[in-house]
Design an enzyme around this catalytic site. Sequence first.
Site, mmCIF file in Angstrom:
data_model
loop_
_atom_site.group_PDB
_atom_site.id
_atom_site.type_symbol
_atom_site.label_atom_id
_atom_site.label_comp_id
_atom_site.label_asym_id
_atom_site.label_seq_id
_atom_site.Cartn_x
_atom_site.Cartn_y
_atom_site.Cartn_z
ATOM 1 N N LYS A 46 19.786 5.628 18.466
ATOM 2 C CA LYS A 46 18.328 5.644 18.422
ATOM 3 C C LYS A 46 17.846 5.192 17.053
ATOM 4 O O LYS A 46 16.956 4.342 16.935
ATOM 5 C CB LYS A 46 17.838 7.069 18.708
ATOM 6 C CG LYS A 46 16.367 7.170 18.990
ATOM 7 C CD LYS A 46 15.953 8.621 19.206
ATOM 8 C CE LYS A 46 16.556 9.178 20.479
ATOM 9 N NZ LYS A 46 16.377 10.639 20.594
ATOM 10 N N ARG A 116 14.005 14.038 15.927
ATOM 11 C CA ARG A 116 14.742 13.557 17.104
ATOM 12 C C ARG A 116 16.208 13.398 16.781
ATOM 13 O O ARG A 116 16.561 12.860 15.745
ATOM 14 C CB ARG A 116 14.182 12.193 17.545
ATOM 15 C CG ARG A 116 12.683 12.083 17.426
ATOM 16 C CD ARG A 116 12.184 10.669 17.661
ATOM 17 N NE ARG A 116 12.484 10.189 18.988
ATOM 18 C CZ ARG A 116 12.288 8.928 19.364
ATOM 19 N NH1 ARG A 116 11.844 8.036 18.492
ATOM 20 N NH2 ARG A 116 12.570 8.562 20.602
ATOM 21 N N GLY A 125 19.213 13.573 27.060
ATOM 22 C CA GLY A 125 18.859 14.958 27.309
ATOM 23 C C GLY A 125 19.785 15.967 26.680
ATOM 24 O O GLY A 125 19.615 17.165 26.858
ATOM 25 N N MET A 127 20.488 16.416 23.358
ATOM 26 C CA MET A 127 19.980 16.966 22.113
ATOM 27 C C MET A 127 18.487 17.192 22.262
ATOM 28 O O MET A 127 17.815 16.464 22.961
ATOM 29 C CB MET A 127 20.197 15.971 20.988
ATOM 30 C CG MET A 127 21.624 15.647 20.804
ATOM 31 S SD MET A 127 22.444 17.084 20.149
ATOM 32 C CE MET A 127 24.049 16.412 19.946
ATOM 33 N N ARG A 366 17.250 1.052 23.902
ATOM 34 C CA ARG A 366 18.710 1.064 23.951
ATOM 35 C C ARG A 366 19.152 0.239 25.152
ATOM 36 O O ARG A 366 18.361 -0.020 26.054
ATOM 37 C CB ARG A 366 19.237 2.500 24.083
ATOM 38 C CG ARG A 366 18.734 3.172 25.341
ATOM 39 C CD ARG A 366 19.130 4.626 25.392
ATOM 40 N NE ARG A 366 18.402 5.276 26.463
ATOM 41 C CZ ARG A 366 18.101 6.573 26.490
ATOM 42 N NH1 ARG A 366 18.441 7.342 25.488
ATOM 43 N NH2 ARG A 366 17.469 7.092 27.501
ATOM 44 N N HIS A 488 15.558 12.944 34.433
ATOM 45 C CA HIS A 488 16.925 13.318 34.069
ATOM 46 C C HIS A 488 17.893 13.053 35.212
ATOM 47 O O HIS A 488 18.985 12.515 35.026
ATOM 48 C CB HIS A 488 16.945 14.795 33.665
ATOM 49 C CG HIS A 488 18.309 15.287 33.302
ATOM 50 N ND1 HIS A 488 19.092 15.977 34.196
ATOM 51 C CD2 HIS A 488 19.032 15.167 32.172
ATOM 52 C CE1 HIS A 488 20.243 16.276 33.602
ATOM 53 N NE2 HIS A 488 20.232 15.796 32.385
ATOM 54 N N SER A 812 60.158 -0.863 36.672
ATOM 55 C CA SER A 812 58.787 -0.496 36.990
ATOM 56 C C SER A 812 58.610 0.926 36.478
ATOM 57 O O SER A 812 59.386 1.810 36.838
ATOM 58 C CB SER A 812 58.555 -0.569 38.492
ATOM 59 O OG SER A 812 57.251 -0.128 38.777
ATOM 60 N N CYS A 879 53.931 1.435 38.283
ATOM 61 C CA CYS A 879 53.510 1.728 39.651
ATOM 62 C C CYS A 879 52.990 3.156 39.783
ATOM 63 O O CYS A 879 52.773 3.642 40.877
ATOM 64 C CB CYS A 879 54.636 1.470 40.631
ATOM 65 S SG CYS A 879 56.078 2.485 40.308
ATOM 66 N N TYR A 899 52.931 -6.763 34.962
ATOM 67 C CA TYR A 899 51.891 -6.469 35.939
ATOM 68 C C TYR A 899 51.609 -4.963 36.008
ATOM 69 O O TYR A 899 52.399 -4.148 35.546
ATOM 70 C CB TYR A 899 52.293 -6.974 37.334
ATOM 71 C CG TYR A 899 53.471 -6.233 37.939
ATOM 72 C CD1 TYR A 899 53.267 -5.041 38.638
ATOM 73 C CD2 TYR A 899 54.768 -6.701 37.790
ATOM 74 C CE1 TYR A 899 54.337 -4.344 39.165
ATOM 75 C CE2 TYR A 899 55.842 -6.009 38.319
ATOM 76 C CZ TYR A 899 55.626 -4.826 39.000
ATOM 77 O OH TYR A 899 56.668 -4.122 39.514
HETATM 78 P P1 ADP Z 1 15.734 11.807 23.957
HETATM 79 O O1 ADP Z 1 16.925 11.766 23.069
HETATM 80 O O2 ADP Z 1 15.811 12.877 24.963
HETATM 81 O O3 ADP Z 1 15.395 10.468 24.504
HETATM 82 P P2 ADP Z 1 13.568 11.439 22.111
HETATM 83 O O4 ADP Z 1 13.932 11.655 20.713
HETATM 84 O O5 ADP Z 1 13.482 10.042 22.536
HETATM 85 O O6 ADP Z 1 14.531 12.268 23.030
HETATM 86 O O7 ADP Z 1 12.196 12.178 22.360
HETATM 87 C C1 ADP Z 1 11.723 12.671 23.598
HETATM 88 C C2 ADP Z 1 10.350 12.138 23.865
HETATM 89 O O8 ADP Z 1 9.466 12.425 22.810
HETATM 90 C C3 ADP Z 1 10.387 10.652 24.025
HETATM 91 O O9 ADP Z 1 10.072 10.337 25.342
HETATM 92 C C4 ADP Z 1 9.382 10.086 23.075
HETATM 93 O O10 ADP Z 1 8.494 9.279 23.768
HETATM 94 C C5 ADP Z 1 8.657 11.320 22.517
HETATM 95 N N1 ADP Z 1 8.544 11.140 21.067
HETATM 96 C C6 ADP Z 1 9.532 11.198 20.182
HETATM 97 N N2 ADP Z 1 9.083 10.918 18.940
HETATM 98 C C7 ADP Z 1 7.772 10.675 19.065
HETATM 99 C C8 ADP Z 1 6.737 10.303 18.140
HETATM 100 N N3 ADP Z 1 6.990 10.118 16.847
HETATM 101 N N4 ADP Z 1 5.504 10.140 18.628
HETATM 102 C C9 ADP Z 1 5.249 10.328 19.939
HETATM 103 N N5 ADP Z 1 6.158 10.660 20.848
HETATM 104 C C10 ADP Z 1 7.416 10.835 20.422
HETATM 105 MG MG MG Z 2 14.337 9.137 24.222
#
Ligand code: ADP
Ligand code: MG
Length: 931
Positions: A46, A116, A125, A127, A366, A488, A812, A879, A899
């Site tokens: 990220k 984040r 989901g 963290m 990503r 999710h 083999s 095998c 193989y």
């Molecule tokens: P995940 O790892 O679960 O994708 P994120 O770090 O992307 O978690 O955050 C979860 C949600 O919070 C994301 O959908 C994102 O849109 C929102 N979010 C994160 N940072 C910001 C920010 N600086 N401003 C507005 N929304 C945010």
């Molecule tokens: Mg996210």
Amino acid sequence: MAKKITKKSAAKSKPKAAGKSSKYVYFFGSGKADGNGSQKALLGGKGANLHEMTRIGLPVPPGFTVTTELCTYYYDNKKSYPKVLAEQVNTALAKLEAATGKKFGDREDPLLVSVRSGARESMPGMMDTILNLGLNDETVEVLAAKSGNPRWAYDCYRRFVQMYGDVVMGVQKVGRDDHEPFDEVMDELKHKVGVTEDTDLTADHLKELVSRFNDLIKKRTGKAFPQKPIDQLWGAMGAVFGSWMNDRAIVYRRKYHIPHEWGTAVNVQTMVFGNLGDTSATGVAFTRDPASGEKVFYGEYLINAQGEDVVAGTRTPQPIAKLAQDMPKAHAELVQVCKTLETRFKDMQDFEFTIEDNKLYMLQTRNGKRTGLAAIRIAVEMVEEKVIDWKEAVGRVPADSLTQVLAPIFDRKDRDDAVKNGRLLCKGLPAGPGAASGHVVFNAEDAVERAGKGERVLLCRVETSPEDLRGMIAAEGILTARGGVSSHAALVARQMGKICVCGAQEIVVDYGARVMKVAGRTIKEGDFISIDGTLGEVYEGELKTAPSEVVQVLVAKTLDGKTSRTYQQFDKLMKWCDKIRRLGIRTNADQPDQAANAIAFGAAGIGLCRTEHMFFEGDRIYAMREMIIAETKEAREEALRKLLPLQRDDFAGIFRAMKGYPVTIRTLDPPLHEFLPQTEEAQRETAAQLGITTEKIAARVAALHEANPMLGHRGCRLGITYPEITEMQTRAILEAAIQVRKEGIPVKPEIMIVLIGFPKELQNQLEIVHRTAKQVMAEKKTKIGYMVGTMIEIPRGALCADEIAKDAEFFSFGTNDLTQTTLGMSRDDSGTFLPHYQELEIVKRNPFEAIDQDGVGQLMKIGIEKGRKTRPDIKLGICGEHGGEPSSVEFCHRVGLTYVSCSPFRVPVARLAAAQAVLKEEKAGKSREIS
Ligand code: ADP
Ligand code: MG
Ligand code: MG
């Protein structure tokens, strides 16, 4: 290898090396960034992409990234930070304040941030993210006054207190059917003031809610919610690093073989707001459809919401196409963003965005997770679009995901009948293609429990969350009532290749009563339903399944390949694989139809034909039993004479199916008692058939009883004590070969003697084989070529391979037995302790699934080296079941096997994995040249 890099970087961050100069904090903002997209190991996926998007001019709110090295440091040093960290964070914070003109805790313009997590590989989901950090009783008032929108300010505040209380202070639900404590408080309030939607709560209600949340936190933890933003920030960062080792993160990493040493980064980023009213929104989108792979702008959004609302599936979002009407400017901008992203990242992107008062912000991108079906389509079409070359495309499709393309679908006619009969319950979003039927369960624990008993289950939830992961793994398929394609459930389904229908809104789930209501019917826990993840349909009861399109074209031959795009693209990919792979692919097949299927899938030979299966069919078992019970050589030969024509016919069938490809036939392997009847009734029946007494049979069964059959009288040991068995089998093989060749079909028989540890064992059997071969050829007045080799499947065989290779024309590796005997671990008994071993990481992977490269692999290397010393051109194969497992295939490539051989339906997987092994090698070679 990736693991090695990790070790190195982990070592670098040990306190000794972590001097004052270590840079732990990387800033991004205003078009400039300290980092870039290539630094995923250091900044997390990220983080690296936030830096990269900033660099290519996309609108990213400024922020900073604390590196994964810091996380490693944290765990290496009893969860403490290096001294330099505080200073570096303060510097970055000051920069952030300068860039935004806002200040932490400020009474005029307070800075709010999100905290984040972000590991090297996305762990959806896993963290927890905290939004709106920086709010407190004071700044919320500032925000309320400044925006003239107190409702919004308090909505942000209550979200923050809730997330912080949950993630940092640990106020969470307990037990299986319990509700989230914060949700409960909120529901109480909603009930009290008489509203149903969150959006109906007024500013005053929300203010009240914050106060109730504070009470809840106090009551549960004995601590007060922290008011100082900087304390909040450190608390949140600590929680992110802490969450790296939480249970569900560990479960996830285990499933995806992500090393625990990698660590996570933390991103601190200026907040933007999608919940400022009707001109604001938040969403998740894909540059292509992640379920089907089609090139369409795909995704969903919610007006007046914050990011996690879309992902959590609490409100069902709008399809992205509708944004063109709601906010045409932002929609057009997003379409452009898709192009920019694909041009830069050259792959399908999964991105998160927020629109604050009509202004678009990018929050994440990503490489999008995709189904196996989509993986192939996207890779092939990107080559056609000249975005990537064909080699790149081969590298893009996870080898294992091909099994999804071969998995069965529902039978069309049965499905149409079900619809006619009113068994179609409802429709949802097709999130994970394929067909699944099973008993309904409503929570993850029950899914795990029932699946453990061998039941097929479908996990039905209002929505899923990371806590459900174990249950999702255990279930055949997943059905949710809420949440869209980025929920999710959909995300996990895509990644695991699970069949999934989500957002089937007509379903009303009642967890307490363990029922769901849909289409006027009540489905109880344990009832049987079926879901079609390709069409997004839910049916009552079970539906018949049919082969996938690819199988219909190749195996069943009921579909014309020209009319199936899926098949066309699959075929294209396979042909690219064949252009570069050096490993040959064979199959393990005991019957002509299996062999034919494998050829259709691209196998070029049989690596293992087990003869014993042939003895079980129909009445043959009696001839076999007669042979085992025989007391004299003559009686045994008499029984074998009955078996000979049957075996010969079987081999002839296989030779015909293999059309000149080599066929390796293994001599009889299992201990004889396996063929004898064990129950009294079966013994009586056999006695009658053979015209002998039941006592005699019982006595023979008792005599053949072994304390340790796996290590007992089996393999070549049988052929040595009963040479007439080897004689008969050799005769059957060669007579069949001669017969089929006469029909004009070329044949290449390879006779494989099993369980060899001593060179003399092989010599003993070879004498019999060659003598019999001579006889057969003399009788038939013709010559036929054949090879004799051995299976290397016990350590002594590998260690003495130089001696054995004097007689064996091929090896083999029988890695099933080689693993059992090297580890001294019975595969059939490992179920009681091996899962625990994996949990404790005593073994990284199940050694019966993926080759234990350090142990068993070493023996293979010894065997290869020694074998080649005596016989440089020796043919080498594998095998064991490992022959169709991607990491093992790669290993086989690396050590130079000729193989791999695997079951017919794994053949495409092996072809792809073999090609990817070459790509990996080429890449490693290139990086060696550079450094
Ligand atoms: P995940 O790892 O679960 O994708 P994120 O770090 O992307 O978690 O955050 C979860 C949600 O919070 C994301 O959908 C994102 O849109 C929102 N979010 C994160 N940072 C910001 C920010 N600086 N401003 C507005 N929304 C945010
Ligand atoms: Mg996210
Ligand atoms: Mg074996």
